[in-house]
Design an enzyme around this catalytic site. Structure first.
Site, short mmCIF file in Angstrom:
data_model
loop_
_atom_site.label_atom_id
_atom_site.label_comp_id
_atom_site.label_asym_id
_atom_site.label_seq_id
_atom_site.Cartn_x
_atom_site.Cartn_y
_atom_site.Cartn_z
CG HIS A 28 -8.83 -15.38 39.20
ND1 HIS A 28 -9.53 -16.31 39.92
CD2 HIS A 28 -9.48 -14.20 39.39
CE1 HIS A 28 -10.56 -15.74 40.52
NE2 HIS A 28 -10.57 -14.45 40.21
CG HIS A 31 -12.74 -16.78 36.89
ND1 HIS A 31 -11.69 -15.89 36.84
CD2 HIS A 31 -13.79 -16.10 37.38
CE1 HIS A 31 -12.11 -14.71 37.25
NE2 HIS A 31 -13.38 -14.80 37.60
CB CYS A 137 -20.86 -3.61 45.86
SG CYS A 137 -19.26 -4.29 45.33
CB CYS A 140 -21.35 -7.39 44.27
SG CYS A 140 -20.17 -7.98 45.48
CB CYS A 162 -18.30 -4.52 48.93
SG CYS A 162 -18.56 -6.22 48.36
CG HIS A 165 -15.56 -6.68 45.19
ND1 HIS A 165 -16.87 -7.14 45.20
CD2 HIS A 165 -14.99 -7.20 44.08
CE1 HIS A 165 -17.06 -7.89 44.13
NE2 HIS A 165 -15.95 -7.95 43.44
CE LYS A 313 -13.92 -14.53 45.75
NZ LYS A 313 -14.94 -13.61 45.26
CE LYS A 316 -6.81 -11.54 36.98
NZ LYS A 316 -5.41 -11.82 36.65
#
Length: 537
Positions: A28, A31, A137, A140, A162, A165, A313, A316
């Site tokens: 996305h 990245h 997690c 992570c 987490c 996430h 943030k 996905k």
């Protein structure tokens, strides 16, 4: 004191890396943001005439990949192969990413060296066997400290989540092998003090220093509850912890244990570009591993901020992942590469909006830059038949433009090439574009053209030469950011035939004056930044 990538002894390559990205899903904007930044940085250094090595790749082991593959009813290797070949590599090609290598952690050139590295640490007594229980997690791929977790709400009420996430952690209890990370706390603090610019930005450095000062725990470097990973060489009931595996890509990709000449000429990295959510891995665990092995440390670990959409943030898991192609299909690849580095200060969080992108595209790219190139080419064609005239009547106004170009070159070279302040460097270049637009407005060549005396024509020639020569400098300066657009401008100025390939032009020479020869054929090519169509639904 350990050497760093900025203190390389005999190494010639300017080595930049991105993180290697998880292949649990397609890439996305987040990245692509880091990868484009690395591409701009390495292209810039190539145009300094330096030897460069730019590395990116994919992280393909671990529990998260295994579960994603199972959910899609394929093997982890088949899943990784599909994502790499159909999503990751095609996107980097689409965005004109000029990486020198693409490392995959499932490649034998990597896995064999990872086993050798870990075996060596074990033989040195840096690794021991123990047990661990704690919150983990999977997103992570990291054990979390209790203080890192947040309280769940709604459907997750009563559970610990987490913070990245926003999903519940799992309580794991395993017999693992541990790296003696706790012994490296004082050495790391000493290193940070001796190299204050090792971790950037300053807020990231402060976070890491505070974390290490609180005391480090030994690091679990193996997992025994699943098998998708690199086997621990002395105990095949365990696989190497995915982060130990992943971090070593920066060494294995440049010849560690396989090509000593390449390794010595490249390692360590001058710059590791990362997201701030993986800061501790790169600024604590990675340098400690290198210290344990007696290897030099990277020059800089630079953490970019998060791209935000609607206050969240971009990811996905938060359902805010936007495909880069959603934007490039509308704005174009070069504008995409330019926008995020122009709009967001690298190292800080930044919010993306379609409206902001559209406004900046129209104002700065189409109106300021594209229109300047179009006007200059049109006037050279109209008044001089497309042949660039001689500069024979320069005065104070022209000297101001020359000085402006020299200033833009010096500022952009410092900010992009040294400080990784992409926004500051791009702004310096576009300040010069605005200066040239102002110069043309003030000089009014369309009025000067009415003076048919030799003096009048000499003045007209000087104005248009000054504008064209300015654009030559801009084409060189923006080549790392917008390579396709710069190439179009380069060709329209007749520079390809008279000066050679744009890629061979040195950044530091862009401010020299009188480089574009009189008589060069200037053509009005396609519009550099076409008018935007309606926003797609």
């Amino acid at each position: 004191m350990a050497a760093t990538g900025s203190e390389k002894q005999g190494a010639t390559a300017y080595y930049v890396s991105t993180p290697i990205y998880y292949v649990n899903d397609a890439p996305h904007l987040g990245h692509a943001y880091t990868t484009v930044a690395g591409d701009v940085l390495t292209r810039w250094h190539r145009q300094r005439g330096e030897k460069v090595w730019y590395l990116t790749g994919t992280d393909e082991h671990g529990q998260k990949i295994m579960r994603t593959a199972e959910a899609n009813d394929v093997t982890p290797q088949a899943w990784a192969d599909k994502l790499v070949e159909e999503a990751w590599k095609p996107l980097w090609e689409h965005l004109n990413i000029a990486n020198d290598d693409f490392i995959r952690t499932t490649e034998k050139r990597h896995t064999d060296r990872v086993q050798e590295f870990v075996q060596d640490l074990y033989d040195k007594g840096e690794i021991y066997k123990g047990g661990y229980e704690g919150p983990y997690c999977v997103g992570c791929e990291e054990y979390k400290l209790p203080g890192d977790l947040i309280d769940g709400e709604g459907e997750f009420a009563g559970q610990k989540l987490c913070p990245i996430h926003k999903k519940p952690v799992e309580l794991l209890k395993e017999e693992n092998y541990f790296f003696k990370l706790s012994e490296y706390g004082p050495k790391l603090l000493e290193f940070y003090a001796a190299h204050p610019d090792f971790i950037q930005p300053e807020s990231a450095r402060n976070e890491v220093v505070n974390f290490v000062e609180q005391g480090l725990q030994d690091l679990s470097i193996s997992r025994s509850t699943f098998d998708w990973g690199v086997p621990v060489p002395w105990d095949d009931k365990h696989v190497i912890y995915v982060w130990v595996d992943a971090l070593l890509n920066y060494a294995t990709a440049v010849g560690y244990g396989a090509n000593q000449e390449k390794f010595d000429g490249t390692f360590p990295a001058n710059v590791h570009l990362i997201g701030k959510d993986i800061l501790r891995f790169h600024s604590v665990i990675w340098p400690a591993m290198l210290m344990a092995q007696g290897l030099p440390l990277p020059g800089k670990v630079v953490a970019n901020g998060w791209l935000m959409v609607g206050g969240e943030k971009m990811s996905k898991s938060n359902l805010t992942g936007i495909k880069p192609q959603d934007l490039t299909s509308h704005f174009g690849v070069d504008a995409y590469r330019w926008y995020f580095l122009r709009a967001i200060s690298y190292g800080s969080d930044g919010s993306f909006s379609w409206e902001d992108f559209s406004a900046r595209y129209t104002s700065e790219l189409a109106n300021d830059y594209g229109n300047l190139a179009s006007r200059v080419a049109a006037m050279v064609g109209k008044y001089f038949g497309g042949a660039l005239p001689e500069d024979t009547a320069a005065g104070d106004a022209e000297q101001a433009v020359r000085d402006g170009l020299a200033k833009a070159v010096a500022t952009a070279d410092r900010k992009i090439g040294e400080e990784l302040d992409f926004q500051g460097g791009i702004l310096a270049i576009f300040d010069f574009v605005k200066q040239v637009n102002g110069y043309i407005t003030e000089q009014e060549p369309w009025k000067v053209a009415k003076d048919t005396t030799p003096e009048g024509q000499a003045r007209l020639a000087t104005i248009l030469y000054t504008a064209a020569e300015s654009l030559r400098g801009v084409a060189v300066l923006l080549n790392s950011v917008m390579p396709e657009t710069s190439q179009k401008l380069w060709e329209s100025l007749g520079a390809e035939e008279s000066l050679g390939a744009l890629a061979d032009q040195k950044v530091q020479d862009a401010g020299a004056w009188g480089v574009l020869p009189a008589g060069a054929t200037v053509t009005k090519g396609a519009v550099l930044f076409p008018r935007l169509e309606e926003k797609p639904a």
